[in-house]
Scaffold this active site. Structure first.
Site, PDB file in Angstrom:
ATOM      1  N   ASP A 512       9.921  -0.721   5.546  1.00  0.00           N
ATOM      2  CA  ASP A 512       8.721  -0.636   6.378  1.00  0.00           C
ATOM      3  C   ASP A 512       7.592  -1.449   5.760  1.00  0.00           C
ATOM      4  OD1 ASP A 512      10.024   1.087   8.026  1.00  0.00           O
ATOM      5  OD2 ASP A 512       9.093   2.910   7.211  1.00  0.00           O
ATOM      6  N   ASP A 514       4.657  -0.776   5.077  1.00  0.00           N
ATOM      7  CA  ASP A 514       3.543   0.089   4.673  1.00  0.00           C
ATOM      8  C   ASP A 514       3.674   0.448   3.193  1.00  0.00           C
ATOM      9  OD1 ASP A 514       5.621   1.844   4.527  1.00  0.00           O
ATOM     10  OD2 ASP A 514       4.914   3.196   6.103  1.00  0.00           O
ATOM     11  N   ASP A 516       4.664   3.173   1.622  1.00  0.00           N
ATOM     12  CA  ASP A 516       5.948   3.769   1.254  1.00  0.00           C
ATOM     13  C   ASP A 516       7.039   2.706   1.201  1.00  0.00           C
ATOM     14  OD1 ASP A 516       5.235   6.304   0.791  1.00  0.00           O
ATOM     15  OD2 ASP A 516       5.894   7.125   2.736  1.00  0.00           O
TER      16      ASP A 516
END
Ligand code: 0RA
Length: 646
Positions: A512, A514, A516
């Site tokens: 992803d 982002d 994380d």
């Protein structure tokens, strides 16, 4: 200045020199390795090396390096200044000879450690040949001299342009974009890391590095000053700043008076990895060689002797191997060799046999003294070695299980792997995907002919904090080994990597976009860095770049990877487009994932490379180690994207 110089009438030799310069332009890679980003930065190192040599000779103590407003580079030192008097044989100024004749670089100083055949030390004339414009300014004996060049050819004879009370040499060059077609933009981080490294390797010099291309909020240039009084000792503290030491001091020695000058520094920490950086004439010898061999033998011999005498090994049921002495070890070896022989694939392996014994002896003596004077530390080190030996036994068992699975062939592939049908590894790629659901989408979206998918469950093990046998026992990590067809460990070397059966030449990490996701990418990269370094070094590891936004209006749609692209797309659609922010790969359908992130014709992959191993090690130990504050600081500073391939 003499009449001869002013007339600038070239002798037969200088005509040959011109041909030499033509050759550099025709075959630049022969001189600087490549004409990509690496080769470009190499130009700077070449010029700085000359100033470092002047400093090592004891003639200067300050070097400044600047990226100028226009993107050119200026390197200045406060040394004696390159001589400008007539070079009898060439009939022109010595400066002009140095600047325009191939191989003239090291001629003046017999005792400098010039590297022939390696990447550095090709001479500043090579930089000149590969620059559209270059200017040399010499401050010497009260006068200022100057000469300019275009693509390596002097524009006028060396001339005096004024008087001065300073001493030194200033070189400014603008790289030729017809040679460096990929880019002529210098990277702040790359140059800064190299200047820091040079200051540790050459203690006492002050290196100022400034980027004049932009100013900060205060109207100031980005600038750093590097200076190390303690050299390698300080370098170790910098590298291990995020690890916890288990002994009270950095162990070090500096024997710069020997036949072969040797400097060594080392420390033991609580981690399980071995970090040894070796240098020859300031060049990082990635592939090691005879100096590293000498270091290892000196370390093993001395520690083993001490351990045997201490009686601490008496109850141990197995042999201690060389590896066991290096778990949790961070070390730097720097030697100066006047005629180094470089071998290996990347010509970064020292071949000179005569180096082994002096290094081994120096390391032995250094350690013997330390162990004798610090018996508590000695005990701590031996205990660590014993633990390492025990863990190695456990790891061997775990590894053999991975190996058995791999050897069994097709049936042994992990159940979660969706393999591709193509058999030629050079054409195959595997996506390591975060999470089963994104893995499912990728499986639907891929081209199954050549793209395989391996979903990984959530956060994979942080190998930076785990003992080796835990790493090999971890299921996700075993899946990666088996899926890639990579094995590790032989009888002689428990960490030797076998890439000969690598099943995919592109290993693509897809997470992803982002925080994380980038944490998971970093975990996977840390694993590759510590356990499959060659995979990165050989250019097999990539990071996929999924888009952040989908901008949609009517039947028009565009993807955007950042806010600027998003706004531009919106404008192109006349504003008021619907904007979807992808919070993760899971929000894309198979077609979207293919279009944006997996289709070779459209996707952007970022190849991961390890430009400076020492810097990479420092970053990984910081991001993944125990100390939280430096990690937070790094993540905050690099909030947009923690750039690991710099
Ligand atoms: C050889 C002789 C002398 C100076 C240098 C080399 C020299 C080269 C470079 C390259 C960059 N900076 C430099 N500074 C000095 C002069 C010897 C003398 O003055 O006696």
């Amino acid at each position: 200045m003499s009449e001869e110089i002013k007339k600038n009438n070239y002798s037969a030799d200088s005509i040959q020199a011109l041909e030499g310069m033509e050759h550099v332009r025709m075959r630049p890679s022969m001189y600087i390795g490549d004409v990509g980003v690496r080769g470009l930065h190499h130009l700077v190192y070449e010029v700085v090396d000359n100033s470092i040599d002047e400093a090592m000779g004891g003639h200067c103590d300050a070097i400044s390096v600047a990226i100028n407003e226009d993107g050119s580079i200026t390197v200045e030192d406060n040394g004696r200044g390159i001589p400008v008097d007539l070079h009898k044989k060439e009939g022109v100024s010595a400066l002009e000879v140095v600047m325009t004749k191939i191989g003239a670089g090291g001629k003046f100083d017999k005792d400098s450690y010039k590297v022939s055949g390696g990447l550095h030390g090709v001479g500043v004339s090579v930089v000149n040949a590969l620059s559209v414009h270059m200017k040399s300014t010499v401050f010497r004996e009260g006068k200022i001299y100057e000469q300019e060049y275009e693509r390596g050819k002097s524009l006028y004879p060396v001339k005096q342009i004024g008087e001065t009370d300073k001493r030194g040499t200033r070189q400014t060059f603008y790289p030729d974009d017809t040679i460096f077609t990929q880019t002529i933009e210098f990277s702040y981080d790359t140059l800064s890391a190299r200047m820091r490294e040079l200051s540790f390797l050459n203690k006492g010099i002050t290196i100022t590095f400034t980027d004049k291309r932009e100013v900060d909020e205060k109207g100031e240039f980005k600038s750093e000053v590097f200076h190390s009084d303690e050299g390698l000792k300080e370098y170790i503290r910098y590298l291990d700043g995020n690890r916890e030491p288990i002994i009270s001091h950095v162990i070090s020695m500096d024997n710069d008076k020997g036949e072969i000058p040797v400097e060594v520094a080392l420390i033991y920490n609580t981690s399980y990895s071995e970090n040894i950086f070796s240098y020859v004439n300031n060049i990082n010898t990635h592939e090691g060689g005879t100096h590293l061999q000498g270091f290892r033998s000196g370390l093993t011999r001395t520690l083993k002797k001490y351990a045997d005498a201490s009686g601490m090994l008496d109850k141990l049921k197995f042999e201690i191997s060389g590896d066991d002495f290096r778990e949790g070890l961070t070390a730097i070896i720097s030697v100066k060799v006047s005629e180094p022989q470089f071998e290996g694939q990347t010509k970064t392996k020292l071949g000179n046999r005569e180096v082994v014994s002096p290094v081994s002896q120096a390391v032995g003596e250094m350690l013997e003294n330390y162990l004798e004077e610090n018996p508590n530390d000695a005990r701590v080190i031996i205990q660590k070695v014993i633990l390492a030996a025990q863990a190695r036994h456990a790891a061997k068992k775990a590894r053999e299980m991975v190996q058995r699975k791999t050897v069994m062939g097709g049936g042994g592939l992990p159940g979660k792997l969706s393999d591709c049908s193509e058999q030629d590894p050079a054409r195959c790629e595997v996506y390591l995907v975060e999470g089963d659901s994104a893995g499912g989408t990728a499986k639907q979206g891929r081209d199954r002919n050549f793209q395989a998918i391996l979903p990984l469950r959530g956060k994979i093990l942080n190998v930076e904090k785990a003992m080796h046998h835990k790493v090999f026992e971890n299921e996700e990590i075993r899946n990666i080994f088996t899926a890639l067809g990579v094995t590790v460990g032989t009888e002689e070397d428990s960490k030797a990597l076998n890439l000969s059966k690598l099943r995919y030449h592109k290993v693509i990490i897809m997470c992803d976009a982002d925080v994380d996701g980038s944490h998971i990418s970093t975990l996977i990269l840390t694993f590759f860095f510590r356990f499959m370094k060659e995979l990165i070094e050989e250019g097999h590891v990539y990071i996929a770049a999924p888009p952040l936004y989908l901008v949609k209006k009517g039947n028009k749609k565009e993807y955007a990877w950042n806010d600027v692209q998003r706004d531009q797309a919106n404008e192109r659609m006349g504003g008021s487009a619907a904007i979807q922010r992808y919070k993760g790969l899971g929000e894309m359908n198979a077609e979207q994932l293919w279009e944006t992130t997996m289709d070779p014709n459209f996707r952007t992959l970022r190849q991961v490379n390890i430009e400076s191993l020492a810097e990479a090690d420092q970053v990984f130990s910081m991001l993944m180690g125990d100390e939280v504050p430096p990690r937070r600081e790094f993540i905050e500073k690099n909030a947009v994207y923690a750039n690991i391939d710099a």
